[in-house]
Structure formats: C-alpha cells, structure tokens
Motif scaffolding. Structure first.
Motif, short mmCIF file in Angstrom:
data_model
loop_
_atom_site.label_atom_id
_atom_site.label_comp_id
_atom_site.label_asym_id
_atom_site.label_seq_id
_atom_site.Cartn_x
_atom_site.Cartn_y
_atom_site.Cartn_z
N ALA A 86 0.83 -1.20 0.00
CA ALA A 86 0.00 0.00 0.00
C ALA A 86 0.87 1.25 0.00
O ALA A 86 0.59 2.22 -0.73
CB ALA A 86 -0.92 0.00 1.21
N VAL B 34 0.98 3.56 11.29
CA VAL B 34 0.48 2.18 11.20
C VAL B 34 1.61 1.19 11.48
O VAL B 34 1.39 0.16 12.11
CB VAL B 34 -0.14 1.93 9.82
CG1 VAL B 34 -0.62 0.51 9.71
CG2 VAL B 34 -1.28 2.85 9.59
N LEU B 73 -5.24 -8.33 11.28
CA LEU B 73 -6.30 -7.91 10.38
C LEU B 73 -6.51 -6.40 10.39
O LEU B 73 -6.82 -5.82 9.36
CB LEU B 73 -7.60 -8.60 10.78
CG LEU B 73 -7.86 -9.87 10.01
CD1 LEU B 73 -9.03 -10.57 10.57
CD2 LEU B 73 -8.11 -9.52 8.57
N VAL B 75 -4.23 -4.12 10.69
CA VAL B 75 -3.21 -3.52 9.83
C VAL B 75 -3.54 -3.77 8.36
O VAL B 75 -3.37 -2.88 7.51
CB VAL B 75 -1.84 -4.09 10.20
CG1 VAL B 75 -0.77 -3.50 9.33
CG2 VAL B 75 -1.55 -3.80 11.64
N VAL B 76 -4.05 -4.98 8.05
CA VAL B 76 -4.40 -5.28 6.65
C VAL B 76 -5.52 -4.37 6.18
O VAL B 76 -5.50 -3.86 5.05
CB VAL B 76 -4.78 -6.76 6.52
CG1 VAL B 76 -5.29 -7.05 5.13
CG2 VAL B 76 -3.60 -7.63 6.80
N VAL B 77 -6.50 -4.10 7.07
CA VAL B 77 -7.60 -3.22 6.69
C VAL B 77 -7.09 -1.81 6.43
O VAL B 77 -7.49 -1.15 5.47
CB VAL B 77 -8.70 -3.23 7.77
CG1 VAL B 77 -9.71 -2.15 7.51
CG2 VAL B 77 -9.37 -4.55 7.80
N VAL B 78 -6.16 -1.32 7.29
CA VAL B 78 -5.62 0.02 7.07
C VAL B 78 -4.85 0.07 5.75
O VAL B 78 -4.93 1.06 5.02
CB VAL B 78 -4.72 0.43 8.25
CG1 VAL B 78 -4.20 1.83 8.04
CG2 VAL B 78 -5.48 0.39 9.52
N ALA B 79 -4.14 -1.02 5.43
CA ALA B 79 -3.40 -1.04 4.17
C ALA B 79 -4.36 -0.98 3.00
O ALA B 79 -4.14 -0.24 2.03
CB ALA B 79 -2.54 -2.30 4.10
N ARG B 80 -5.47 -1.74 3.09
CA ARG B 80 -6.48 -1.69 2.03
C ARG B 80 -7.07 -0.29 1.91
O ARG B 80 -7.34 0.19 0.82
CB ARG B 80 -7.60 -2.69 2.33
CG ARG B 80 -7.25 -4.08 1.96
CD ARG B 80 -7.62 -4.30 0.53
NE ARG B 80 -7.28 -5.64 0.10
CZ ARG B 80 -7.28 -6.00 -1.16
NH1 ARG B 80 -7.60 -5.15 -2.10
NH2 ARG B 80 -6.96 -7.21 -1.50
N TYR B 81 -7.28 0.37 3.06
CA TYR B 81 -7.81 1.73 3.06
C TYR B 81 -6.84 2.67 2.37
O TYR B 81 -7.24 3.54 1.60
CB TYR B 81 -8.07 2.17 4.50
CG TYR B 81 -8.42 3.62 4.67
CD1 TYR B 81 -9.71 4.07 4.46
CD2 TYR B 81 -7.45 4.53 5.06
CE1 TYR B 81 -10.02 5.38 4.62
CE2 TYR B 81 -7.76 5.85 5.23
CZ TYR B 81 -9.05 6.28 5.00
OH TYR B 81 -9.34 7.58 5.16
N LEU B 82 -5.53 2.48 2.63
CA LEU B 82 -4.54 3.38 2.06
C LEU B 82 -4.47 3.24 0.55
O LEU B 82 -4.33 4.23 -0.17
CB LEU B 82 -3.16 3.09 2.67
CG LEU B 82 -2.91 3.65 4.04
CD1 LEU B 82 -1.59 3.15 4.56
CD2 LEU B 82 -2.88 5.15 3.97
N GLU B 83 -4.55 1.99 0.06
CA GLU B 83 -4.44 1.84 -1.40
C GLU B 83 -5.80 1.96 -2.09
O GLU B 83 -5.92 1.65 -3.25
CB GLU B 83 -3.75 0.53 -1.75
CG GLU B 83 -4.50 -0.71 -1.33
CD GLU B 83 -3.75 -1.97 -1.71
OE1 GLU B 83 -2.52 -1.92 -1.74
OE2 GLU B 83 -4.41 -2.98 -1.99
N MET D 146 -10.83 -9.22 2.80
CA MET D 146 -9.54 -8.62 2.52
C MET D 146 -8.91 -9.26 1.28
O MET D 146 -8.24 -8.61 0.50
CB MET D 146 -8.60 -8.79 3.71
CG MET D 146 -8.92 -7.91 4.87
SD MET D 146 -8.95 -6.20 4.42
CE MET D 146 -10.68 -5.85 4.54
#
Lengths: 117, 86, 79, 233
Positions: A86, B34, B73, B75-83, D146
C-alpha cells in the motif's frame, strides 16, 4: 530442571532484546520501507524466541505455544507485506539510498504491455 | 535466577513498547503510525505471554492465541484503506 | 513487576486517549483508539479477567477498528 | 476569553471531583454475600470450572438473552439504514490482490473458524465463550473480504443460521423451566465429570448457539458495510 528453566529464561531475554532492536530500528531507519522491515522482521523473531523460551519453561502449554508460533509466522509477514504494498502504491517517498525497486519495474512493464494491446 | 532474567525481559519489552510509541508521534504520515501500531501489537503478544508467567496461570495463553491470529487484520484493513481498494 | 507493567500501560493508554480526542485527522484518532483497546486488553489480563481481555481483543481491537475504517472509506468517497 | 475561562473552570471542577473519588477509592477484599455464594457453591451446582461462564449462562442467563437481542436489534437497524439501492451502476474493479494475501486467506480462514468454534465450545473450561467465539467467526469473514473485496456472503444462509440458533437458544431456556429449576437451567442434561468437554449440563450447547447467533449477526453488520462501499465506486 533448574538449568532448563534458566536456558528458557535466557532465550526469552534474547527474544526481548530482538524486540528492543526492532523498535530502535523503527526510530533510526530513514524511510517507510526500511522501517517496516525493522519493525516486523526483528519483532517477529523476538516474539518467536520469547515464546520459545516460555515453552521450554512451561511444558504443559508447549502445544499452544507451538500453535501460536505457527500463527505468528503466517500472519505477521502478511500484514507487513500488505502495508509495504500500500505504501508503494500511494507513492511514499523512498530514501536516497534506495538502489532497486522491482515492483515499480514490474508495474512499468505491465503498463507498456497493456498499452501495446 | 530464572525469575530475575524473565523480569528483566519483561522490562525490556515495556521499553520497546514505549520506543515504538515514540515513532507513533514523531514524523507524522499515516503509514509511519500504522507501522508503529503493528509493532506494538506484535510486542504486546509477547507481553501477554510474559503475563502468563508472572501471574502463574497458564490458561491465559488462550488470549495470546486469539491476539496472534486476529491482530494482523487491523493492519491489513488500514493497508487496504490506504491503497483505496477497500 | 505487575505494577510496573500496569503503570506503563496506563500512561500509554492516557496519551493515546488524549490523542484520539485532540488530533485533527480522523484516521489517526481511530488508530489511537485501536492502541487504547490493545493496552486495555493487556491490562484486563493483568487484573485476572481473561474473558474480558478476549472480548476486548476480538471486538475492541479487531472488529471496531475495521468498521471505523469502512466508515472512513465511505466518507472519503462521498467527498 | 470568557468562554475559555469557563471551560478551564469546568475541567478543574471535574478534576477536583475525580481526585476526591480517587482518594476515597479502596479495593474491597471482602465479597458480598451473593458473590460468596457463587464462589463457594458455583462449581458444585453448575459443574463448570470457569465460574464466569456459569454466572453468565445460568445464574444470569436472562442478561445474555437480552444482550443477544440488543445485538440483533443493532444488526437490523444497521441493515435498515445502510440499504443499498441497486441503480445498475457499473462498479470499478478493485486493485488486484497480491498472491500473498490470497494464499494467507485460503490458509487462515479454516483456522480462524476452528479457533472460534474451539472458543465457544470450550467456554466452560477455558476463558472465552459465545460472544468471543462469534466475534472470531465474524473476523474470518473479514479475512475473506480482505482477499477479495467483492466477495459476497449469502444473506439467506446468515438469516437462517441466525434465526434457528436464536429460536433454539430460547427453546433450551424453556426446556430448563419444564425439566429443571428455571429458565436456562443447565441441569436438563447430566452434569458429567468436572473439567471434561461434555460436562456442565447444557452449557456447551447454549454457548454454541450464542456463538453462532453472534457470529452471524456481526457478519451481517460487516456485510452491510461492505455493500455500501461498493455503491459509488
């Protein structure tokens, strides 16, 4: 029995030192990607070692600790990978020392292929 | 002897928790924060394991089990939010 | 040792709670609440309440952060 | 200026109140009579090593029923307010997921489901129970999301699981009135050996039903939030 306990405690101490190194790396590293590496690789190793030491001390929870080590080995790289990906896609600045960026090269190749079609 | 070493290890874990808290506040992009959050969750898993030793109740390791499986999870959600592909 | 852990975790919790209230960016505030529930979960364990610690770990630190980020994503799209 | 002064005054007043409360505070070491009864007789009456479980499920079982009902109301209201109107818009395809998260979700979803089932089936032996297990099961659904942000859960299956488990929960409670001492009494089944998996009467069954209900409700909430995300892409 006592020596076994001391061996476990020393392994746990080494693990906690790795955790400390990880968070020092979090502060000292120059850019986001190296920080991700320091923050997750070193702390994963630290957590594994400290759990291993506790598993040596307490044999009755060794099974659950083994399970926990497997879970951490699966989950931590996934989260750090998603975060780094990301950060790459939103264009976080890289450090000046960065030499190679395979993902960017791959993306450029992909784009040229798509435009050729 | 073993107890003293384990107490020193717990102190070092607390110190590293505080150091990653410093990263949360200095240099203020979201990605940095993050990373600090991720490191804090990883450290707190081993802190929970240490607490099972200090309190002497091995049943507490179940909480660490759940933490180890679920904490990534967020952190993965924040990464998805960022991209921007949530 | 337990007292040291308790004091450190509660100081971190206080700092994070003030950050969540004061900070201007919503994403940072949500992350700060995530850290608050992380520390709260460890503290519940110290106070011999593993059931509550489990609930806090699964719901406070996991699901509520996820739902907050879904809502933030929706707000960002609406702008 | 005057406004700031008043704000500072109010904060100082609140601080004074809390400081006085803090000085008064002392942790009491003696239990109340009710707590003494639970601590002395709980294990023998209910047959569960985890005393919190025996209080939550049998002594205070009605509270659990109320909590589950509140959660059901929350899920219903969220799905009412986040209703998606299908306009036939074309959705932009999301960014391609990397192979690592796809593999991890394939690997971890069964593990997370098994962990959730372990937590609520062993609720009377180890810490945990229906709510925690349900939340973990809902997290498995988040993991699927996800890996593939356009994954859709079958709403009919969720509704069926939710309503059947809720009905069965109340039914077990009513059976407690008919066969044993009162609503949600766990002695409709034999107590069994203390500390074994199939012991403590009906507590494993009740907690499994609560876990399924909570898990389906939380999954429903998450699924509604995800539906709204797809709306205006």
């Amino acid at each position: 029995m006592e020596t076994l306990k001391i061996i476990g405690a020393i392994i746990t101490l080494i693990g906690s030192l790795f955790l400390l190194l990880g968070s020092i790396g979090l502060i000292r590293m120059p850019d986001v990607f190296t920080r991700i590496q320091a923050g997750t690789k070193a702390s994963t190793l630290g957590t594994l070692l400290s759990l291993l030491g506790l598993g040596i001390i307490y044999f009755d929870m060794a099974g659950k600790i083994f399970l926990l080590i497997v879970f951490i080995l699966i989950t931590n790289p996934v989260s750090s990978h998603m975060l780094a990906r990301a950060a790459h896609f939103i264009g976080v600045k890289k450090a000046d020392l960065t030499v190679v960026d395979k993902l960017e090269e791959k993306g450029k190749n992909h784009e040229t292929k798509n435009s050729a079609k | 002897m073993a107890n003293i070493i384990l107490q020193i290890a717990g102190g070092i874990m607390l110190l590293s928790l505080v150091l990653s808290l410093y990263r949360f506040f200095s240099s203020g992009t979201l990605v940095n924060r993050v990373i600090a959050f991720d490191t804090m969750t990883i450290i707190s898993i081993s802190l929970i394991a240490m607490i099972t030793h200090y309190s002497g109740r091995t049943i507490y390791i179940d909480v660490a089990l759940i933490y180890g499986l679920l904490s990534f999870l967020g952190v993965v959600v924040v990464a998805r939010y960022l991209e921007k592909s949530l | 040792m337990n007292l040291l852990i308790l004091i450190t975790l509660s100081v971190i919790m206080l700092v994070m709670a003030v950050t969540a209230v004061v900070h201007k960016k919503l994403t940072v505030a949500v992350l700060a609440t995530g850290v608050v529930s992380l520390m709260a979960s460890v503290m519940y364990l110290l106070m011999a309440a593993p059931d509550v610690a489990m609930t806090e770990a699964a719901i406070g630190s996991g699901l509520s952060t996820i739902i907050f980020f879904y809502v933030l994503n929706k707000i960002r799209k609406a702008k | 200026m005057i406004r700031n002064f008043f704000i500072i005054l109010i904060i100082a007043g609140l601080a004074g109140v809390f400081v006085s409360l803090f000085w008064e505070f002392g942790a009491s070491d003696t239990l109340t009579p009710l707590a003494t009864h639970y601590a002395n007789n709980g294990a023998a009456e209910v047959g569960a090593p985890n005393l919190v479980t025996s209080i939550v499920v049998t002594y205070r079982g009605l509270d659990t029923l109320g909590e589950v009902t509140i959660l059901f109301l929350v899920a219903a209201i969220i799905s009412f307010f986040l209703k998606v109107e299908k306009k036939g818009q074309k959705m932009a395809p999301p960014r391609v997921s990397s192979e690592i998260i796809l593999t991890a979700s394939k690997l971890l979803v069964p593990v997370v489901l098994v962990l959730g089932i372990y937590v609520f089936v062993n609720g009377h032996l180890t810490p945990g129970g229906g709510f925690q297990g349900g939340a973990i099961i809902a997290t498995a659904f988040v993991l699927l999301l996800m890996a593939n942000p356009r994954f859709e859960l079958n709403h009919r299956i969720i509704a069926a699981v939710e309503s059947v488990s809720g009905m069965a929960f109340v039914l077990v409670g009513v059976l407690g009135i008919l066969l044993a001492g009162g609503f949600l009494d766990n002695k409709i089944l034999p107590l069994g050996h203390f500390g074994k998996l199939f012991s403590a009467g009906a507590i494993p069954i009740i907690y499994s039903l609560v876990g399924l209900k909570v898990g389906s409700e939380l999954s429903n909430i998450l699924s509604n939030f995800q539906d709204v995300q797809k709306d205006e892409l």
